[in-house]
Design a protein around this motif. Structure first.
Motif, short mmCIF file in Angstrom:
data_model
loop_
_atom_site.label_atom_id
_atom_site.label_comp_id
_atom_site.label_asym_id
_atom_site.label_seq_id
_atom_site.Cartn_x
_atom_site.Cartn_y
_atom_site.Cartn_z
N GLN A 15 0.61 -1.23 -0.06
CA GLN A 15 0.06 -0.12 0.02
C GLN A 15 0.78 1.41 -0.03
O GLN A 15 1.59 1.42 0.86
N ASN A 16 0.57 2.08 -1.00
CA ASN A 16 1.18 3.36 -1.02
C ASN A 16 0.03 4.31 -0.26
O ASN A 16 -0.90 4.25 -0.65
N ALA A 17 0.84 4.97 0.97
CA ALA A 17 -0.43 5.83 1.76
C ALA A 17 0.15 7.01 1.84
O ALA A 17 1.34 7.35 2.21
N PHE A 18 -0.72 7.90 1.75
CA PHE A 18 -0.21 9.41 1.64
C PHE A 18 -1.52 9.95 2.37
O PHE A 18 -2.56 10.30 2.00
N ASP B 192 -8.05 4.21 -2.80
CA ASP B 192 -9.25 4.37 -1.88
C ASP B 192 -8.72 5.80 -1.37
O ASP B 192 -7.99 5.97 -0.25
N ASN B 193 -9.46 6.64 -1.86
CA ASN B 193 -9.11 8.07 -1.37
C ASN B 193 -10.24 8.88 -0.50
O ASN B 193 -11.54 8.37 -0.92
N GLY B 194 -9.99 9.55 0.19
CA GLY B 194 -11.14 10.28 1.10
C GLY B 194 -10.60 11.60 1.75
O GLY B 194 -9.40 11.81 1.67
N GLY B 195 -11.65 12.47 2.38
CA GLY B 195 -11.14 13.40 3.13
C GLY B 195 -12.31 13.96 3.84
O GLY B 195 -13.41 13.80 3.75
N THR C 159 -4.77 6.61 -0.78
CA THR C 159 -3.97 5.32 -0.90
C THR C 159 -4.02 4.43 -2.12
O THR C 159 -5.34 4.65 -2.88
N VAL C 160 -3.15 3.65 -2.58
CA VAL C 160 -3.29 2.79 -3.82
C VAL C 160 -2.47 1.58 -3.15
O VAL C 160 -1.56 1.54 -2.90
N SER C 161 -3.55 0.51 -3.38
CA SER C 161 -2.79 -0.84 -2.70
C SER C 161 -2.91 -1.83 -3.82
O SER C 161 -3.91 -1.90 -4.70
N GLN C 162 -1.98 -2.53 -3.81
CA GLN C 162 -1.89 -3.71 -4.74
C GLN C 162 -2.16 -4.99 -3.89
O GLN C 162 -1.64 -5.10 -2.74
N VAL C 163 -3.08 -5.50 -4.30
CA VAL C 163 -3.41 -6.98 -3.66
C VAL C 163 -3.48 -8.11 -4.45
O VAL C 163 -3.44 -7.79 -5.95
N VAL D 224 -8.05 9.44 11.87
CA VAL D 224 -9.15 8.38 11.99
C VAL D 224 -9.14 7.72 10.45
O VAL D 224 -9.06 8.53 9.38
N GLY D 225 -9.29 6.58 10.30
CA GLY D 225 -9.18 5.73 9.22
C GLY D 225 -10.17 6.11 8.31
O GLY D 225 -11.28 6.12 8.51
N THR D 226 -9.90 6.19 6.86
CA THR D 226 -11.00 6.51 5.85
C THR D 226 -11.08 5.25 4.93
O THR D 226 -11.72 5.47 3.88
N GLU D 227 -10.34 3.99 5.26
CA GLU D 227 -10.69 3.16 4.34
C GLU D 227 -11.68 2.40 3.99
O GLU D 227 -12.64 2.38 4.91
N THR D 228 -12.10 2.27 2.87
CA THR D 228 -13.54 1.82 2.48
C THR D 228 -13.21 0.07 2.71
O THR D 228 -12.56 -0.53 1.58
#
Length: 731
Positions: free
Chosen positions: A343-346, A405-408, A383-387, A480-484
């Motif tokens: 996961q690339n997380a910014f 998976d982006n959020g704000g 975030t851009v995740s490779q799974v 606070v997590g914004t992961e879907t």
């Protein structure tokens, strides 16, 4: 009266107990309480004008401090001279200084916990709130900028809210005397650290700047106990600027700014290999020493303030802002093979607010204080995740798929308070008030919070206090997590649970009682403090996944209690201190961020109180210093400090095979650090200071974390023995 007790210097104090009355007696005009200080070396104004500027600056500093004294709270203070006397001096991270204060527990990633709370730390610089950032490893503030630092905890007065486990109140250096220093420090673990400080005064303007850069091959705690782990370099740089200008005898404007840029490699544990049976294309094996995860953290902050002091009335208005980012870069193939997700997380967080606080001395018996704080906070997560896909037949594919998976979210916080310092008798003070907070972000929550503290001085050597505070602590918005969760279904990144309740604000009932006694003509000070706290929706944090980003969650019910004991002795060139804390923190029934947990773990915690992962039953610190003042080696200082911990929590397997989350603790430890320094003042070289520090003298191998426990990501070991030296040239 703010108590300041000696820490590692005969001129300083590391405190034990409480603030008994206001720092500045409201019945006495402030101008009569400030003695003229040393004249600044002004470039152009005449000496008398310079002295007047210095006196005015000191009087305005005293006026600012009078706005928010920590009446009835437990306050532990250390000044810059004491920091210099610690092993590492100005070259150590600020959190290492704070670890020597009572009730502070060491954790991994440079974290610390005050009175068994996971986070709940609020930083203030010259009385103004510094909004929370999202850094994990990085140190935004350096000891070099500190003139004095106080840890304020316990039953806090109404001016302190939202983060209430501990207030780190920093008074910065201000440059009232022209001069600076350049320093070079380094040693073990490939460490080197150049730095520069300079301050000056001219006319009605004072300024101070500092800059430093540090490179080390031990940036994050070792995951395997090795002295210098593989892939663990850190490059950390920061700058700090302070400036103020006296407009009139009653008015001053000031600016504070800082920026840090910290880059870390995530250390590798040798000898491991993938164990999940995954394949990426044709690759199934990947030595752990080839993993190349990195994390970069940046923080910038700015504070502009106007202070006005007019007789019985003083007010300060500040505009503050903070910008912070966290950028985690994975080792794509390796992370997929080891964990099933790369996961690339910014994350980015921008905060802007205004804070207005004032004090009005109504009568000699009553002093009113009040304030309004408004803050807006914008957080974004990209975030851009490779799974790897999980196929209908239950097998795992070998071709990675990308999930974005982006959020704000934007949060607004409104706080207001009013309190009265009431002198019931000459030696008995009651401070009572009411605070209101309204937070509108992921949730819309609010609370009115009464506060009351009673301080009694039965003798000039004895101070007693008791207090109650109701607290309202929202979860750290920027974390606070914004992961879907649903996006990861049928992949190797899927969570076992899909329930994801948004974290709640914590609501506390807090009780505190304590006292201090001065003995031996005030050379010895003994203190004790007892605290008890009941929490609804107690906030904790954990690392869930490869990015070193902490995620908040709640226990429905929580109990924390403990006792602190302190002692301090100062006699001539000798200064010594000691602190010991017993505490316990437990929670039951996780009711938010449930997708982060294993179902069996969640079910056990729903039925049972468990220890919090950061709970440490016994914590202690001690130290001493001796300054040789005369003779051939006059100007030489020797010192040591000790740090003891009974161990943070780890999982336990009971005799019947039941897994008990946080049921055990890692082994206890005791580490010792030594320091020796000498001050030269020579005709040819001028002022030069040299020092040698030995960290973990006994090369104690000890675990901070063993990789198990609620929200614990990986093992971490404390730093092994290190030898460091430094030279500082003043000018």
């Amino acid at each position: 009266m703010k108590l300041k007790i000696g820490l590692l210097a005969a001129v300083s104090a590391l405190g034990c107990v409480t603030t008994a009355v206001a720092q500045v007696d409201p019945a006495t005009p402030q101008s009569s309480q400030v003695k003229p200080g040393p004249a600044a070396v002004g470039a152009s104004p005449p000496a008398g004008a310079v002295s007047e500027v210095v006196v005015t600056a000191q009087r305005l500093n005293a006026a600012r401090l009078a706005i928010e004294p920590s009446l009835g709270a437990s306050t532990y203070t250390v000044n810059n001279a004491a920091i210099q006397a610690l092993p590492g001096g100005d070259d150590q991270p600020l959190n290492d200084v704070i670890l020597q204060l009572p009730g502070v527990v060491q954790d991994s990633f440079g974290q610390f916990h005050v009175r068994d709370d996971h986070n709940g730390i609020q930083y203030r610089i010259n009385g103004t709130i510094l909004p929370e950032g999202i850094s994990v490893f990085g140190q935004t503030l350096s000891p070099r900028l500190v003139d004095s630092l106080s840890l304020i905890t316990g039953a806090l007065p109404a001016q302190y809210g939202l983060e209430t486990a501990g207030i780190i109140d920093v008074t910065t250096k201000s440059g009232l005397k022209n001069g600076g220093a350049i320093s070079l420090y380094g040693g073990s673990h490939g460490t080197y650290e150049p730095s520069l400080v300079y301050g000056g005064s001219g006319g009605g303007t004072n300024f101070f700047v500092s800059a430093e850069f540090k490179r080390t091959q031990l940036g994050i705690e070792s995951p395997d106990g090795s002295s210098t782990p593989d892939h663990d370099r850190a490059d950390e740089g920061n700058v700090f600027v302070y400036a103020d200008h006296i407009l009139t005898q009653q008015d001053r404007v000031s600016f504070i700014g800082g920026y840090s840029d910290d880059r870390f490699q995530i250390p590798d544990t040798p000898g491991l290999g993938p164990a999940n049976g995954f394949a990426v294309g044709s690759v199934t094996d990947y030595p752990s020493t080839l993993l190349n995860e990195t994390q970069r953290e940046t923080t910038g902050f700015a504070i502009g303030s106007w202070l006005h002091d007019q007789g019985p009335f003083t007010v300060q208005t500040s505009v503050f802002s903070r910008y912070s980012t966290l950028d985690f870069r994975p080792s794509p193939v390796g992370d997929l093979l080891y964990t099933g997700i790369a996961q690339n997380a910014f994350k980015r967080d921008v905060a802007l607010g205004v804070q207005t606080e004032g004090v009005y001395r109504v009568t000699p018996a009553h002093t009113l204080r009040g304030g309004i704080i408004i803050q807006g906070d914008r957080g974004t997560s990209d975030t851009v995740s490779q799974v790897l896909p999980v196929l209908p037949d239950g097998t795992t594919g070998t071709t990675p798929v990308l999930i974005a998976d982006n959020g704000g979210k934007t949060e607004y916080t409104y706080s207001v308070y009013l309190q009265d310092e009431w002198k019931l008798l000459s030696k008995l003070t009651l401070n009572y008030g009411l605070r209101g907070d309204d937070v509108n972000g992921y949730r819309d929550e609010k609370q009115l919070s009464p506060r009351v503290n009673l301080v009694w001085l039965p003798t000039p050597q004895t101070t007693l206090h008791a207090g109650y505070a109701r607290y309202f602590n929202p979860p750290p918005f920027e974390l606070v997590g914004t992961e879907t969760v649903s996006k990861f279904q049928n992949t190797t990144g899927a969570s076992t649970l899909t329930q994801d309740t948004t974290p709640f604000a914590e609501r506390q009932q807090y009780y505190d009682i304590g006292g201090e006694q001065k003995l031996l003509d005030r050379r010895l000070t003994l203190g004790v403090d007892v605290f008890y706290r009941q929490s609804h929706n107690l906030i904790d944090e954990g690392q869930f996944g490869a990015p070193i980003i902490l995620t908040p969650f709640n226990y429905l019910r929580g109990i924390i209690f403990g006792q602190e004991f302190t002692a301090n002795y100062t006699q001539g060139p000798l200064s010594a201190y000691f602190s010991f804390t017993h505490q316990r923190a437990q929670g039951k029934d996780i009711d938010s961020s449930q997708f982060s947990f294993d179902p069996a773990e969640l079910a056990y915690i729903a039925r049972n109180y468990i220890y919090l992962d950061h709970d440490q039953t016994y914590t202690g610190s001690a130290g001493a210093t001796y300054l040789i003042r005369d003779g051939v080696i006059g100007g030489t200082r020797f010192g040591f400090d000790l740090l003891y911990g009974s161990g943070l929590r780890r999982d336990q397997t009971a005799a019947d095979g039941t897994d008990i989350p946080n049921g055990d603790h890692v082994a206890s430890y005791l580490t010792a650090n030594l320091t020796a320094s000498h001050h030269f003042d020579l005709p040819l070289t001028g002022v030069v200071d040299v020092r040698v520090d030995v960290v973990n003298v006994g090369d104690k191998l000890y675990e901070i974390r063993d990789g198990t426990g609620v929200g614990v990501g990986a093992p971490q070991f404390g730093a092994r023995r290190g030898v460091f030296g430094g030279i500082t040239k003043s000018f």
